[in-house]
Design a protein around this motif. Structure first.
Motif, PDB file in Angstrom:
ATOM      1  N   PRO A  43       0.825  -1.231   0.000  1.00 17.69           N
ATOM      2  CA  PRO A  43       0.000   0.000   0.000  1.00 17.69           C
ATOM      3  C   PRO A  43       0.856   1.277   0.000  1.00 17.69           C
ATOM      4  O   PRO A  43       0.513   2.249  -0.679  1.00 17.69           O
ATOM      5  N   LYS A  44       1.958   1.282   0.776  1.00 17.71           N
ATOM      6  CA  LYS A  44       2.818   2.460   0.818  1.00 17.71           C
ATOM      7  C   LYS A  44       3.490   2.684  -0.537  1.00 17.71           C
ATOM      8  O   LYS A  44       3.544   3.819  -1.045  1.00 17.71           O
ATOM      9  N   ILE A  45       4.003   1.604  -1.148  1.00 18.50           N
ATOM     10  CA  ILE A  45       4.632   1.715  -2.467  1.00 18.50           C
ATOM     11  C   ILE A  45       3.611   2.199  -3.493  1.00 18.50           C
ATOM     12  O   ILE A  45       3.916   3.050  -4.346  1.00 18.50           O
ATOM     13  N   ASN A  46       2.391   1.681  -3.404  1.00 15.40           N
ATOM     14  CA  ASN A  46       1.338   2.082  -4.339  1.00 15.40           C
ATOM     15  C   ASN A  46       1.037   3.572  -4.222  1.00 15.40           C
ATOM     16  O   ASN A  46       0.836   4.272  -5.234  1.00 15.40           O
ATOM     17  N   THR A  47       1.042   4.086  -2.990  1.00 17.39           N
ATOM     18  CA  THR A  47       0.781   5.516  -2.772  1.00 17.39           C
ATOM     19  C   THR A  47       1.869   6.369  -3.414  1.00 17.39           C
ATOM     20  O   THR A  47       1.591   7.366  -4.091  1.00 17.39           O
ATOM     21  N   ILE A  48       3.117   5.975  -3.207  1.00 14.67           N
ATOM     22  CA  ILE A  48       4.238   6.729  -3.784  1.00 14.67           C
ATOM     23  C   ILE A  48       4.204   6.662  -5.311  1.00 14.67           C
ATOM     24  O   ILE A  48       4.431   7.669  -5.997  1.00 14.67           O
ATOM     25  N   LEU A  49       3.909   5.486  -5.855  1.00 13.07           N
ATOM     26  CA  LEU A  49       3.826   5.342  -7.304  1.00 13.07           C
ATOM     27  C   LEU A  49       2.747   6.246  -7.890  1.00 13.07           C
ATOM     28  O   LEU A  49       2.944   6.879  -8.938  1.00 13.07           O
TER      29      LEU A  49
END
Length: 404
Positions: free
Chosen positions: A50-56
């Protein structure tokens, strides 16, 4: 705040600093490994999906990353593939020479997208020359057709004493307490990193030039002045104050010639483009002949002599050979001290090829320790005039994307 604004903000802290650091890590991953999935990034960065998805998603909104759609998988839900947007970010390199500028732009993936070599510019240590520098750089950006707001930063090389960490130049444009890098940033509207020209040229050759697997390298910059870029274990060596590499100012001769540094007897007083020009004119005045004899002696410059040598002018070749023998003795000292894997000969004098390489090689065989010299390869620069530009581009890219 977009990525383009965040990367140029030096006062970020807390959550904002962690956020931009994570974005740099993800972009660096794309640059090194190409397209990837969220799972790939999670494994590398060590954060949740979820954190990586937000940054992406933030990088997608900034126009840097794109969702390339679903890919085939061996089972379960098909993951999405992500990658950099072509032409989404660039880095500018400017290599300042005595009478011209070499400039170039690379993209995030280190591809050279535009270059301009030998753009006329007269380097003088005054405000008029600095203002002209702003103008020529801005004009080049317009001509390149690369959107200025997509240029993440600029690397600028100057000869002499440069402190890359503080942004001060102590040889040119040091008129007040403000670092030169900040003056450039204010007038050009982008983040700026200064570097000594010899170090940038060394890094250009190390990153994209003649260097293979070698990690310990000396780059001899034979230009109007004389400098050396030092690479140790794959890293540029700066020394305590950031001024390592002042090869031309080794006290080598018992002469009364005043060097640009204010001292007498420096190696540069008899081994440099300035020295070659002075000696060549003295020879003409004393009766020697050359294909340049018909020129007004006051108009003859370093470049004219190099071109004369390339056109088989005997006087030019003889004086370059004499200079090569003296330079070889100096390089022998460096080889005895550093025991490098590779010595690269570059700069304007390097354009004369074998005319300068052979007398240097002969002097090295004569003056360096054979056990040390046998392990050192001597090569000419591969990148030539582009070495400083490419080095500046790669260095500013590395510094802006660094997560340290």
């Amino acid at each position: 705040m977009t990525f383009f604004e965040e990367i140029n903000e030096e006062s970020l802290s807390g959550v904002a600093y962690k956020n931009i650091t994570l974005k740099k890590s993800i972009i660096s991953y794309f640059v090194k490994n190409g397209n990837c999935t969220i799972a790939d990034l999670c494994a590398t960065v060590g954060l949740s999906a979820p954190k990586i998805n937000t940054i992406l998603n933030e990088l997608i909104n900034d126009g840097l990353v794109q969702d390339l759609g679903k890919i085939e998988s061996r089972g379960g839900r098909k993951p999405n593939l992500y990658g950099l947007v072509l032409g989404s970010g660039f880095f500018l390199g400017v290599d300042v020479k005595q009478n011209h500028l070499n400039m170039g732009i690379i993209d995030l993936e280190k591809n050279i997208v535009h270059t301009s070599l030998e753009r006329p510019f007269n380097l003088q240590n005054n405000n008029e020359s600095l203002s002209e520098l702003y103008h020529v750089i801005n004009q080049y950006i317009k001509e390149s057709r690369v959107p200025k707001d997509k240029i993440l930063g600029m690397g600028l090389n100057l000869s002499g004493r440069i402190n890359h960490a503080s942004g001060y130049s102590y040889s040119f444009f040091n008129f007040d307490e403000e670092p030169l890098s900040k003056k450039l940033e204010r007038n050009l509207g982008m983040r700026v990193f200064l570097e000594n020209d010899s170090r940038a040229m060394a890094y250009g050759e190390y990153s994209a030039g003649i260097v293979g697997e070698e990690k310990d390298i000396l780059f001899i910059n034979m230009d109007y002045g004389l400098g050396v870029g030092i690479v140790i274990e794959g890293q540029l060596y700066y020394g305590k104050s950031g001024f390592a590499g002042e090869f031309g100012h080794i006290p080598s001769f018992n002469n009364e010639i005043m060097c640009r540094c204010g001292k007498k007897g420096c190696l540069e007083t008899e081994v440099s483009g300035l020295a070659l020009t002075r000696i060549f004119k003295e020879k003409l005045t004393s009766g020697s002949t050359s294909i340049l004899s018909e020129m007004d002696i006051n108009d003859i410059n370093f470049e004219h002599i190099i071109n004369a040598a390339l056109n088989d002018d005997v006087l030019a070749i003889e004086e370059i050979a004499s200079m090569g023998e003296k330079l070889g003795r100096g390089i022998a000292v460096l080889i005895n001290i550093f025991n490098p894997e590779l010595v690269i000969l570059g700069g304007s004098l390097g354009e004369t090829g074998e005319h300068i390489r052979l007398p240097i090689k002969s002097a090295l065989n004569k003056y360096s320790l054979s056990l040390v010299n046998n392990d050192t390869k001597i090569r000419m620069s591969k990148l030539g005039k582009q070495s400083g530009v490419i080095g500046a581009c790669f260095l500013v890219r590395n510094r802006l994307l660094s997560t340290n």
